[in-house]
Motif scaffolding. Sequence first.
Motif, mmCIF file in Angstrom:
data_model
loop_
_atom_site.group_PDB
_atom_site.id
_atom_site.type_symbol
_atom_site.label_atom_id
_atom_site.label_comp_id
_atom_site.label_asym_id
_atom_site.label_seq_id
_atom_site.Cartn_x
_atom_site.Cartn_y
_atom_site.Cartn_z
ATOM 1 N N ASP A 1 3.985 6.694 1.135
ATOM 2 C CA ASP A 1 5.198 6.004 0.722
ATOM 3 C C ASP A 1 4.878 4.597 0.230
ATOM 4 O O ASP A 1 4.393 3.756 0.989
ATOM 5 C CB ASP A 1 6.183 5.934 1.892
ATOM 6 N N GLY A 2 5.151 4.351 -1.057
ATOM 7 C CA GLY A 2 4.933 3.037 -1.635
ATOM 8 C C GLY A 2 3.500 2.720 -1.996
ATOM 9 O O GLY A 2 3.216 1.633 -2.503
ATOM 10 N N PHE A 3 2.586 3.662 -1.744
ATOM 11 C CA PHE A 3 1.185 3.382 -2.061
ATOM 12 C C PHE A 3 0.937 3.542 -3.547
ATOM 13 O O PHE A 3 1.245 4.578 -4.135
ATOM 14 C CB PHE A 3 0.263 4.327 -1.283
ATOM 15 N N ASP A 4 0.373 2.519 -4.154
ATOM 16 C CA ASP A 4 0.026 2.556 -5.568
ATOM 17 C C ASP A 4 -1.488 2.509 -5.647
ATOM 18 O O ASP A 4 -2.097 1.466 -5.410
ATOM 19 C CB ASP A 4 0.647 1.374 -6.297
ATOM 20 N N GLY A 5 -2.096 3.645 -5.932
ATOM 21 C CA GLY A 5 -3.544 3.792 -5.836
ATOM 22 C C GLY A 5 -4.313 2.929 -6.809
ATOM 23 O O GLY A 5 -3.754 2.296 -7.701
ATOM 24 N N PRO A 6 -5.627 2.872 -6.633
ATOM 25 C CA PRO A 6 -6.473 2.071 -7.526
ATOM 26 C C PRO A 6 -6.408 2.582 -8.954
ATOM 27 O O PRO A 6 -6.311 3.780 -9.199
ATOM 28 C CB PRO A 6 -7.884 2.248 -6.944
ATOM 29 N N GLN B 1 -3.079 -4.461 -3.638
ATOM 30 C CA GLN B 1 -3.443 -3.621 -4.776
ATOM 31 C C GLN B 1 -4.715 -4.106 -5.459
ATOM 32 O O GLN B 1 -5.584 -3.316 -5.830
ATOM 33 C CB GLN B 1 -2.286 -3.591 -5.782
ATOM 34 N N GLU B 2 -4.852 -5.438 -5.602
ATOM 35 C CA GLU B 2 -5.994 -5.963 -6.355
ATOM 36 C C GLU B 2 -7.318 -5.777 -5.629
ATOM 37 O O GLU B 2 -8.387 -5.940 -6.234
ATOM 38 C CB GLU B 2 -5.787 -7.449 -6.669
ATOM 39 N N SER B 3 -7.284 -5.446 -4.340
ATOM 40 C CA SER B 3 -8.524 -5.265 -3.590
ATOM 41 C C SER B 3 -9.001 -3.821 -3.570
ATOM 42 O O SER B 3 -10.091 -3.527 -3.092
ATOM 43 C CB SER B 3 -8.339 -5.749 -2.146
ATOM 44 N N LEU B 4 -8.192 -2.883 -4.083
ATOM 45 C CA LEU B 4 -8.517 -1.465 -3.964
ATOM 46 C C LEU B 4 -9.697 -1.079 -4.839
ATOM 47 O O LEU B 4 -9.868 -1.590 -5.952
ATOM 48 C CB LEU B 4 -7.304 -0.621 -4.334
ATOM 49 N N THR B 5 -10.514 -0.177 -4.326
ATOM 50 C CA THR B 5 -11.639 0.377 -5.072
ATOM 51 C C THR B 5 -11.471 1.889 -5.157
ATOM 52 O O THR B 5 -10.546 2.470 -4.598
ATOM 53 C CB THR B 5 -12.984 0.063 -4.377
ATOM 54 N N SER B 6 -12.400 2.523 -5.833
ATOM 55 C CA SER B 6 -12.337 3.977 -5.978
ATOM 56 C C SER B 6 -12.460 4.702 -4.649
ATOM 57 O O SER B 6 -12.107 5.869 -4.533
ATOM 58 C CB SER B 6 -13.456 4.451 -6.913
ATOM 59 N N TYR B 7 -12.957 4.023 -3.612
ATOM 60 C CA TYR B 7 -13.120 4.652 -2.311
ATOM 61 C C TYR B 7 -11.890 4.510 -1.426
ATOM 62 O O TYR B 7 -11.870 5.013 -0.307
ATOM 63 C CB TYR B 7 -14.344 4.060 -1.602
ATOM 64 N N ASP B 8 -10.875 3.806 -1.914
ATOM 65 C CA ASP B 8 -9.656 3.591 -1.135
ATOM 66 C C ASP B 8 -8.667 4.716 -1.380
ATOM 67 O O ASP B 8 -7.783 4.616 -2.230
ATOM 68 C CB ASP B 8 -9.041 2.240 -1.503
#
Length: 848
Positions: free
Chosen positions: A398-403, A343-350
Motif C-alpha cells: 500500500d502506497g509503495f512506489d518501487g525503484p 523513494q530517492e534511496s531505493l535501489t534495484s534490491y529494494d
Amino acid sequence: MSATTAERPVHLDRGVSVAPTTPRTTRPTVRRCVAASATIGLAAGLLAAGVAPTASAAPTDDLASRFTFAVLPDTQFYSRYSADQFVPRYGTDPFATQTRWIADNADELRIPFTAHLGDIVDRATVENEWKAADAAMKVLDDADAPYSILPGNHDVTNSGVRDTELNHASEPFTTWFGAARAAEQSTYRGSDPTGLSQFHIFEAEGQQFMSLAIAWNSSDATLAWAQGVLDAHPTVPVILSSHALINVAADQASPIETGDSERMWDELIRGNDQIFMTLNGHFHGATRQVKKNDFGHDVHQVLMDYQMAYEGGNGYLGLFEFDLTNNTISLETGSPWVVSKPQESLTSYDQPLLDGEHQRYAIDIDFRSRFAGFAPDFTAGSADEPSLTQRAREILLDGFDGPDPISTELPGNELDFVEAEGTLAHWRFNGLEGVVDADTVVEDVAGDNDLTRPDPATTDAVGATWDDVTIETSDVHGFSSDGAAACFDDSSGSRFSYLTTAPDAAVNDADLSKGYTIETFVKMDSDWDASANGWSKFLTRTGNRSQIGVPQTRWDWTASPTALGISNLREFQFTSISDDVLAGDKTNWSGEIMVDSWAHVAVVNDPATRSTTMYVDGAPVLRNATDTAGMARQDGMPWILGADWVDDAARNGWHGCIGETRIIDRPTTPDEWLTQRADLSGFEVTDAPQSELASTVTSVRFAGTGFPGAEVSLAPVAGLAAIAADLDGATTTVDDAGRWEIRVTDGLTSGPHEIALSQSLGSRSSAAQTVSFAIAAAPGTPTPSSSATPSATPRPSGSGAPAASGTSGLATTGVDGALIGWGAALGGVLLVAGGALAAARIRRTSKV
C-alpha cells in the motif's frame, strides 16, 4: 555467520542491477507491486527472481480459522550499524522497523507470537549493539506482543564452547534478554538453568502452541531440559527454533544436513511427535526440507537468513499464515524496511516481497490428523478470517512506489561498452585463446600498460606451470562486452600465477589523489576451498606498506598498499592505504559470494565525501570505508592480476577467472561502468542526395557521424526499380574520428528512392534514419511509379522503414568501387531489422 570483522561503515548510493554469467530472461519493475529481487551473487545470492501479482482484495467468502506466526531472522548487522549508519541516514534501523510493523499490524494480521532466530547482535561484547537490539525488541514489549528469543554464535562471548560452559551469569544475552525480561511476557513458561534457552505457550484460534527456543551450541543438559519441557506439556504442538540447524547448498536452494541438525534430530526432534516444525537462521539463504519422525509424521524444517543480502538483510522477515480450516501453512517473506525508505534511496534490491522458491510457498498439513497422536481434541477455531497472507501483502504494498527501472541491454559485440574519461588502463582478453604463456600479451586498450605473464619458474610459486592460466570464452559475465576471461587453475597460497604490468608502465605511478574507480569481473572456481583459497587476491597494486610510511600493525604491515580479493568467508575484501598513509588501512567488505558465479565488482573512491564504496553487481555493500581519500603507492611497483603481494613477493593465487578490468582516475557513477552499453543514439546523416537529381547523375554520397567502430548499413526500402539478390548491401565502418561515408556510383536508376541508414555494434542497432530522393528520367523515358515521396533532408524513422516495392528486373550499382545489388541491400536492411528485433527480445531490464 561464523566470524566477525572490524567496524566498517557504509556509504549508500544507487546501484544498477546486472546479471551474472549467461543471459537469462528478467522482467521489468512493476511499480507499487513488485515482490521479488534480483540474485545477489552479485550481492550474496540470497534473493530469488520473480515478479509478484498485484495485491487484490480477498474474496469475501474465503473465510477460515487463521493466525500469523512472525519470524525475525538474524538481525546482527541491523544492531551493529544502527547508530553509525542506519539512524544517521534514515532516522531508524531495519530491526526497529520490523518490530514496529509487527506491533502495528498484530491485530489485523492476527499475530499472537513472534520468534527471533538468534544472532541478535554482531559482536557480543559491544554494548551499543545490545542497546539497538534492546530498543527494537522493547517495541514488542510495550505493545504486549509476545516473542521468544535465543542467542546465536554472535551473541555469546565464546561461540566455541557448549552453552553450559559459558559464565552465563555475565553473558550479555542473559543481561539483556534473560529470564527476568522474558518473565514479563504473558506467554513465558520458563528458561533452562543457563538462562539462554526458553519456552513460551501461546494461544491462537482457541488452541495452544509452544515456541521452544534453544540456544546456540546447546549441551546435552540443555537438550535434557527441553525434553523435560515436552514431557510436562505432552498435548501441545511445538515449533522449535534454534540458531543453527539445516544449511543450504551453494545452489541457494538445496537443504544440507549439519552436525547440529542431525544431533538435534536424533536426540530431541524425531522422538517427540509434538515437534512439527523447526526454524533456524545462521546459514546464509533460505531453504526447507521435510523429514519423517519416529511416528511416521512430517516435520517441516525451515532455514531463513538474509544477513548477507543488501543492507544486512534489508529488513526481510517471515510471516507464516496458519490456516486451520484449509489445513495449510503458507509463508510470505516481506520487508517493512523497504517500504519505509525514501523513494530517492531505493535501489534495484529494494523489493517489498520475495517470491522465490523458499521465500513464498504453502505447506499442506492436516492439523487434526497430524496432532491426533498427542492432541486428539485439536480443532480449528471459528472460520471468520479472510486471507491473512493476502492482507499482509496489501499492507506492505500500500502506497509503495518501487525503484525506477533502468534498462540494461546485453552487449552487441566487443565494442559495446562506455568509454570513461580518465581511464588509465583497460585490460581485455578478447582475441586471445589457449594457454597464457610467455608470448601472450593482454592488451591495454586505453594506453600502453599491457599485461604479460612471468615464467612460473622465475617466481616463488610451488608447482605452477604455464598450463595453469588459460583464456575462457564460453563462460563469461553476460554484461561484459569483452567476451573472454583469464582463468587461474590449481591455485593456493603457495601455488600461483599472475599477470603483471611492465616495470616502466605509466599506470604503476598513477596519481589517484583525486579519487578512482576500479572495475572488474570475477568468478571463484566451483571447487574453491576456504583453507586453500581464502584471503587470495585477484587485483593488487604491489608494494610494501612498511616502506611507504604506514605505521606498524599486527596484520598486513608488509602487504601491498592496495588489493582486492576474497576472505575465508567468501566476502569480497578491498583493502587500501589512502593518501594519508598515517591513517592506516581502510577496508570494504561484501556479503557472502557464491562460487562458480560471475560478479561485477566496482570500487569507487570519492575524496569529496571521503569515502570508498564497493558495489557488487550494482548494489553498494553495507560495510564500506569512510575517512579515506585517494590511494597511496610505492613508486615503480606494478599492478598484477591473479595473486596477492606480501613481503615483496607474490603469493595466494586467485582460484577462478578474471574478466576485463579497468582503472579510472576519478570517481564514477553506474552509468559509466562496463555493465552499460555504448550510446548509439548519436548516429547522424549529415550529407545525402536531396530532392530530384538530374538524369545524368552517376554518383551519390551518404556521409555523417557515428560511434567509432560501428558498422553503418545502407539499404533501399522503397522505390526499387531492380534488385540483385546475390550481392551484399552497402556498409562501411565509422572511423576513429567518428565519421563515415558510403558512395554509390554507376548504374543509378531513374525514379524515386527511399534509403534507410543505421549503425550497429553487432546485434545492437540504432534507430534507422531515412533519406528520400529521386533521379529524373532521361528524355523520352517513362518514370517508374512509386509511393515514395522525395524529401529535401534525411528524416528519422522511429518505427521502421516501409516495405520495399518495385522489385522486378535487374540493375546494379557500385559502392566505393564495388558492384552492389539493391535487392541484396534490401536483404541487409531486413537483417538489420531482424537484429534489432532480436535485441529487443533480449533486452534486460533491471531496477535502480
